[in-house]
Enzyme design. Structure first.
Site, short mmCIF file in Angstrom:
data_model
loop_
_atom_site.label_atom_id
_atom_site.label_comp_id
_atom_site.label_asym_id
_atom_site.label_seq_id
_atom_site.Cartn_x
_atom_site.Cartn_y
_atom_site.Cartn_z
N CYS A 85 86.72 -15.52 7.77
CA CYS A 85 85.39 -15.88 7.29
C CYS A 85 84.92 -14.95 6.17
CB CYS A 85 84.41 -15.85 8.46
SG CYS A 85 85.00 -16.89 9.78
N GLU A 86 85.72 -14.87 5.12
CA GLU A 86 85.37 -14.04 3.96
C GLU A 86 85.95 -14.72 2.73
OE1 GLU A 86 86.12 -9.91 3.87
OE2 GLU A 86 85.92 -9.66 6.02
N GLY A 140 107.70 6.87 -0.69
CA GLY A 140 106.90 6.25 -1.75
C GLY A 140 107.69 5.38 -2.71
N ARG A 151 108.46 1.85 3.16
CA ARG A 151 108.51 0.53 2.51
C ARG A 151 109.92 0.15 2.06
NH1 ARG A 151 103.84 -1.11 -0.20
NH2 ARG A 151 103.35 1.10 -0.42
#
Ligand code: LLP
Length: 451
Positions: A379-380, A267, A312
């Site tokens: 397409c948003e 984290g 990460r």
């Protein structure tokens, strides 16, 4: 006293200070909080990473594409491995066979949470005993595959799962310590009342420990917790160590056993834009083992081996996404820079409101810069990669854009929405480039489609 003569580099730096024009003609290091250490900006506007030109990579492998700096990944593995702890990379951040092999070479362990991640690790020859299987809903098939492969540890996440674990198996119990890591609610897992782990305060963790101990084939080797993701403060981890050590002491009293492992999850935050808060790894490395030793002494416990699960923090900064600008549209109040990727290669802005920076690559743009929206091809209306990218005002179709800090949770979260093919991952190392994952093709898409 005699001084050594100045080096060529020192002369260049001095000249750059005196002559601003000279400064622009020098290769420059990029802000290394968000770019890999190896990134160098050339006077031409190109950038090299791992000794390879991004312009050339875009031409050779196409766009959009993910670039991964291998030495940057190795450097992060080593930074973590310099701690006296087991480091298990969270495969969900980015996994492919070459990555698994690199991790094995770096002496890392590996956290997997699906049959797919497990199969990838095993196909790469990753040592099964260094694998931890996670998941709040592990299927019987996954548990069986893990047992057959000889996976080192299963992290128990529910009482019912304890009955379903196959064969003799080392297990950890995942505890919800009730700690708020101050992060986005979609990735906060240390708090009560979310789907992961077994509550410490509610007694579910203690019940799970007792239940594991009733199955003689299972060997309880430790406790696990994961506070959440993109956490920048060390304080929450200190508190987790305190609470879990107290629980280890409780287990020792109640069951007469000392558990040898304490896994406090991952984290650790990275910066996505210059100035973002970053996790203080040196501070963490100095503080956490001390807190652990202190707490164990207080409770009269043998100090357990610490495990960390960063994902990460190992790969984010090693990755860069390259996009080609397809069109630039000037609206009434803002400019839209539409690129050939978007939501399908980076859903994070839409999911978590994540913010990124972008840089024009391959030519020197107009000196005047302005905030504009870098939007995707999907397409948003919500397919906005960067709502406020600061880019040269003369940005145009055909330009190449690089978005740094995209090595974690980008390729691994990519989809084929709109049946757009997923980009390749091209690894760069010491001046050479090679794909670790090739570009998906329409043939790949049609292969799954049963006519
Ligand atoms: N250990 C466990 C049990 C986890 O569930 C995770 C991440 C990690 C370790 C590694 O966390 P990291 O060090 O990478 O933060 N898709 C989200 C992140 C989800 C993280 C899920 N679990 C994002 O893109 O921000």
């Amino acid at each position: 006293m005699s001084h050594p003569p100045p080096s060529a580099e020192e002369i260049a730096v001095t000249l750059a200070e005196l002559l601003p024009t000279f400064r622009h003609s020098l290769p420059r290091k990029l802000p290394d909080s968000i770019w890999p250490e190896s990134a160098v900006a050339l006077p031409s506007g190109d950038v090299t990473v791992g000794g390879v030109s991004l312009t050339e990579l875009a031409e050779r492998f196409g766009t959009p594409g993910y670039v991964l700096d291998v030495q940057a990944v190795r450097a992060r593995c080593r930074a973590y491995r310099s701690m006296d702890a087991e480091i298990a990379f969270a495969g969900k951040a980015f996994l492919c066979r070459r990555m698994a092999r690199l991790l094995a070479e770096e002496g890392m362990s590996l956290d997997v949470c699906s049959a797919g991640e497990l199969a990838t690790a095993l196909a790469a020859g990753f040592p099964a005993e260094r694998i931890l299987l996670h998941g709040n809903a592990k299927t019987d098939r996954e548990l069986r595959t893990a047992a057959n492969a000889g996976v080192g540890r299963v992290v128990v996440d529910s009482p019912a799962e304890i009955d379903r674990i196959v064969g003799a198996q080392d297990v950890l119990v995942r505890v919800t310590p009730g700690i708020d890591g101050h992060t986005h609610r979609a990735v906060a897992t240390g708090v009560e009342d979310q789907k992961f782990g077994l509550s410490l305060a509610g007694g579910q963790a203690a019940a799970a420990v007792a239940k594991v101990l009733q199955r003689p084939e299972l060997r309880l080797v430790g406790l696990h917790c994961h506070l959440g993701s993109q956490i920048s403060e060390v304080a929450g981890y200190e508190e987790a160590v305190r609470r879990l050590t107290a629980f280890l002491a409780e287990i020792a009293v109640r069951h007469g056993i000392t558990l040898p492992q304490l896994n406090i999850g991952g984290g650790h935050a990275v910066a996505y834009r210059p100035g973002d808060a970053e996790f203080d790894l040196p501070g963490f490395a100095a503080r956490i083992p001390r807190v652990l030793h202190y707490e164990c002494r207080k409770h009269g416990l043998v100090v357990p081996r610490l495990t960390l699960e960063p994902g990460r923090a190992i790969v984010a900064r090693a990755g860069i996404t390259l996009y080609r600008v397809v069109t630039v549209k000037h609206g009434s109040s803002r400019t839209f820079v539409a690129v050939d990727g978007g939501f399908s290669d980076n859903p994070r802005p839409e999911l978590y409101g994540s913010r990124y920076a972008a840089r024009l690559i391959g030519r020197v743009g107009a000196a005047r810069e302005r905030a504009m929206s870098v939007v995707g091809r999907h397409c948003e209306a919500g397919d906005v990669l960067i709502p406020d990218a600061v880019l040269p005002v003369d940005i145009r179709a055909g330009d190449l854009l690089a978005v740094p800090c995209t090595g974690a949770y980008h390729h691994s979260m990519a989809s084929t929405y709109n049946l757009v093919c997923r980009p390749p991952v091209v690894a760069v190392d010491d001046g050479a480039a090679e794909p670790w994952v090739r570009r998906e093709t329409e043939t790949d898409l049609l292969r799954r489609d049963v006519a």
